[in-house]
Design a protein around this motif. Structure first.
Motif, short mmCIF file in Angstrom:
data_model
loop_
_atom_site.label_atom_id
_atom_site.label_comp_id
_atom_site.label_asym_id
_atom_site.label_seq_id
_atom_site.Cartn_x
_atom_site.Cartn_y
_atom_site.Cartn_z
N LEU A 264 5.66 -1.57 -18.93
CA LEU A 264 5.09 -1.46 -17.72
C LEU A 264 5.73 -0.73 -16.60
O LEU A 264 5.21 0.24 -16.07
CB LEU A 264 4.79 -2.96 -16.79
CG LEU A 264 3.95 -3.85 -17.88
CD1 LEU A 264 3.88 -5.32 -17.18
CD2 LEU A 264 2.59 -3.22 -18.02
N LEU A 265 7.16 -0.79 -16.57
CA LEU A 265 7.92 -0.10 -15.80
C LEU A 265 7.92 1.31 -16.07
O LEU A 265 7.96 2.41 -15.38
CB LEU A 265 9.32 -0.66 -15.74
CG LEU A 265 9.72 -1.88 -14.90
CD1 LEU A 265 10.89 -2.67 -15.08
CD2 LEU A 265 9.34 -1.58 -13.36
N LEU A 266 7.95 1.43 -17.33
CA LEU A 266 8.03 3.13 -18.00
C LEU A 266 6.65 3.72 -17.43
O LEU A 266 6.53 4.66 -17.14
CB LEU A 266 8.26 3.12 -19.54
CG LEU A 266 8.00 4.37 -20.06
CD1 LEU A 266 8.96 5.36 -19.80
CD2 LEU A 266 7.81 4.30 -21.59
N ALA A 267 5.55 3.08 -17.81
CA ALA A 267 4.15 3.63 -17.32
C ALA A 267 4.18 3.75 -15.97
O ALA A 267 3.65 4.92 -15.54
CB ALA A 267 3.20 2.78 -17.78
N TYR A 268 4.51 2.83 -15.26
CA TYR A 268 4.68 3.17 -13.64
C TYR A 268 5.49 4.26 -13.11
O TYR A 268 4.98 5.16 -12.46
CB TYR A 268 5.28 1.75 -13.09
CG TYR A 268 5.06 1.87 -11.44
CD1 TYR A 268 4.09 2.00 -10.60
CD2 TYR A 268 6.28 1.90 -11.07
CE1 TYR A 268 4.20 1.92 -9.31
CE2 TYR A 268 6.59 2.13 -9.51
CZ TYR A 268 5.62 2.18 -8.72
OH TYR A 268 5.55 2.23 -7.47
N PRO A 273 1.58 5.09 -9.40
CA PRO A 273 0.25 4.43 -9.17
C PRO A 273 -1.09 5.12 -8.86
O PRO A 273 -2.32 4.32 -8.86
CB PRO A 273 0.66 3.74 -7.58
CG PRO A 273 1.66 4.77 -7.09
CD PRO A 273 2.35 5.18 -8.18
N ASP A 274 -1.16 6.46 -8.71
CA ASP A 274 -2.64 7.12 -8.54
C ASP A 274 -2.97 7.59 -10.06
O ASP A 274 -4.03 8.02 -9.83
CB ASP A 274 -2.15 8.24 -7.78
CG ASP A 274 -1.84 7.75 -6.24
OD1 ASP A 274 -2.50 7.01 -5.84
OD2 ASP A 274 -1.05 8.44 -5.55
N ARG A 275 -2.03 7.48 -11.01
CA ARG A 275 -2.70 7.83 -12.33
C ARG A 275 -2.59 6.81 -13.51
O ARG A 275 -2.82 6.73 -14.45
CB ARG A 275 -1.87 9.05 -12.83
CG ARG A 275 -2.21 10.31 -12.13
CD ARG A 275 -1.28 11.62 -12.70
NE ARG A 275 0.14 11.48 -12.31
CZ ARG A 275 1.21 12.01 -12.85
NH1 ARG A 275 0.86 12.95 -13.62
NH2 ARG A 275 2.35 11.88 -12.46
N LEU A 341 3.92 -4.24 -3.47
CA LEU A 341 2.52 -4.56 -3.28
C LEU A 341 1.38 -3.75 -3.21
O LEU A 341 0.52 -3.81 -3.73
CB LEU A 341 2.44 -5.88 -2.51
CG LEU A 341 0.95 -6.46 -2.39
CD1 LEU A 341 0.68 -7.32 -3.93
CD2 LEU A 341 0.98 -7.80 -1.18
N VAL A 342 1.87 -2.83 -2.20
CA VAL A 342 0.53 -2.00 -1.84
C VAL A 342 0.33 -0.86 -3.23
O VAL A 342 -0.81 -0.45 -3.61
CB VAL A 342 1.11 -1.05 -0.71
CG1 VAL A 342 2.20 -0.15 -1.02
CG2 VAL A 342 -0.20 -0.09 -0.53
N ASP A 343 1.39 -0.74 -4.16
CA ASP A 343 1.04 0.10 -5.30
C ASP A 343 0.51 -0.83 -6.28
O ASP A 343 -0.50 -0.13 -7.14
CB ASP A 343 2.39 0.55 -6.02
CG ASP A 343 2.84 1.71 -5.18
OD1 ASP A 343 2.48 2.19 -4.16
OD2 ASP A 343 4.17 2.44 -5.36
N VAL A 344 0.67 -2.13 -6.50
CA VAL A 344 0.01 -3.02 -7.41
C VAL A 344 -1.38 -3.09 -7.16
O VAL A 344 -2.34 -2.73 -8.14
CB VAL A 344 0.83 -4.24 -7.57
CG1 VAL A 344 -0.17 -5.18 -8.72
CG2 VAL A 344 2.26 -4.20 -8.01
N ILE A 345 -1.93 -3.19 -5.87
CA ILE A 345 -3.04 -3.72 -5.70
C ILE A 345 -3.99 -2.12 -5.93
O ILE A 345 -5.03 -1.93 -6.10
CB ILE A 345 -3.09 -3.89 -4.02
CG1 ILE A 345 -2.54 -5.46 -3.74
CG2 ILE A 345 -4.62 -3.83 -3.80
CD1 ILE A 345 -3.19 -6.37 -4.58
N ARG A 346 -3.20 -0.91 -5.40
CA ARG A 346 -3.91 0.43 -5.55
C ARG A 346 -4.14 0.51 -6.91
O ARG A 346 -5.37 0.98 -7.25
CB ARG A 346 -2.86 1.47 -4.96
CG ARG A 346 -3.77 2.73 -5.28
CD ARG A 346 -3.17 3.81 -4.04
NE ARG A 346 -2.02 4.56 -4.40
CZ ARG A 346 -0.71 4.39 -3.96
NH1 ARG A 346 -0.61 3.48 -2.84
NH2 ARG A 346 0.27 4.99 -4.21
#
Length: 393
Positions: A264-268, A273-275, A341-346
């Motif tokens: 999950l961290l690698l993907a992020y 968060p925009d892709r 949190l703002v990135d997770v929600i996005r």
């Protein structure tokens, strides 16, 4: 309607102690500071929690005992009402590998309920997902109906282009390029998935118009899984291409069972968060007890088990899609990674809305957008759901 008394999660920041005004079905204003509640018809006290946009699920097969491939309006409504309880206010009903006539039935019901509504999560359009998979990468999908795309068949599906949002194909299949180009000419967005394509084949698919890759790290080729035709050099596959090409968006099943923290961290880190979107890939076992279920249609589906909070194959040697809602995916991604949190929600709202082409209407708390809103407590549990400004529960 006035929302106040908590933190508003905007697309790029947290607005503490702000307030949101809703008029009818639309967000009217988003303001910092305390609100004058005297002019409001109704005041929703967030009680120190969060106001977030409704979740958007790009990849969901079923829930509450039903699968979209059951092909009935009752099944569609059951699933959409189950997922809205978990905060998903918009979704893409997702097909499985199935027979031709079963896909046509699915598309007919999807078109009708996209227009008429479900009484739960709103249908944005279908995700035409099976049957054009690489046989060796089919995962838990039924084996018999897996096939390459053929114009004599898919032209029947593309007659429903008005209710198909996205379509998936394994790029290495014969006919894949023609299928992608036919979809793109009708405004359907295209994904690569359930594929053992090489990096070079993925690069070619990008040129055809493929812009998204289904469930990163799952049912896809990488350096180790490719059939190497020579001793050296090594080749990359779908995974490496997805991480490398900036034009490709992707998604992760963030249920804590499919992928460990480091993936999950690698993907992020690489996609951002925009892709990167969160998806449930949820089957009919959502909100159901452990036991045996069918993945896909009742006539011809693949037997799977719900066990330990995930779907697994009967032999226990492979996973078989998810069994949790988007609310749990949001909490799990946040807990495992510590991402803001703002990135997770996005990744559960605006990013999937953008991938589906609906970002002007939903996905963030902004004036003029549809008032699909969630009230979350401090533990990120769903307390209230609003669909177009109307309380659902």
């Amino acid at each position: 309607m006035l929302f106040t008394g908590g933190t508003i999660v905007l697309e790029d920041r947290l607005l503490a102690d702000g307030h949101v005004e809703v008029e009818g079905a639309r967000i009217h204003s988003v303001q910092p500071g305390p609100a004058d509640a005297t002019a409001a018809n109704e005041v929703i006290d967030l009680q120190g929690g969060y106001l977030v946009p409704g979740y958007v699920d790009l990849h969901v097969h079923g829930g509450a005992g039903a699968d979209f491939m059951d092909g009935t309006a009752e099944a569609f409504r059951t699933i959409c009402q189950a997922h809205v309880r978990h905060g998903t206010t918009s979704l893409l009903p997702t097909t499985t590998v199935a027979r031709h006539e079963q896909h046509l039935t699915f598309l007919d019901v999807c078109r009708r309920l996209k227009r008429d509504g479900t009484g739960g999560a709103r249908i944005l359009g279908a995700h035409f997902y099976g049957p054009y998979f690489a046989p060796e990468a089919r995962g838990c999908h039924p084996a018999g109906p897996v096939r390459p795309p053929a114009p004599t068949e898919y032209e029947h599906y593309l007659a429903y282009a008005d209710c198909i949002a996205t379509a998936t194909v394994a790029p290495e299949l014969p006919g894949a390029e023609a299928f992608v180009r036919a979809c793109r000419s009708r405004g359907i967005r295209c994904n690569a998935g359930h594929s053992y394509a090489t990096f070079v084949q993925m690069e070619a698919a990008l040129a055809w118009g493929v812009r998204h890759v289904d469930h990163l790290f799952c049912a896809m080729s990488d350096r180790a899984r490719l059939r190497q035709t020579q001793a050296y050099p090594m080749h990359g596959g779908v995974m490496e291409a997805t991480l490398y090409f900036d034009d490709l968006t992707t998604e992760v099943i963030a249920d804590g069972k499919h992928l460990e923290r480091e993936l999950l961290l690698l993907a992020y880190k690489i996609k951002g968060p925009d892709r990167l979107a969160l998806v449930t890939d949820c089957n009919r076992a959502l909100d159901m007890p452990d036991g045996e279920y069918l993945f896909g249609p009742r006539d011809g589906g693949e037997p799977i088990l719900r066990r330990d909070g995930v779907g697994i194959m009967p032999d226990g040697k492979a996973l078989a899609s998810g069994v949790v809602g988007m609310d749990q995916c949001v909490r799990t991604f946040r807990q495992l990674t510590g991402v803001p949190l703002v990135d997770v929600i996005r990744m559960a709202t605006l990013t999937p809305a953008r991938i589906a082409g609906c970002e002007n209407e939903i996905g963030s708390i902004a004036p003029g957008k549809r008032a699909d809103l969630l009230v979350l407590n401090k533990a990120l549990e769903v307390e209230q759901v609003f669909l177009a400004g109307t309380p659902w529960w």
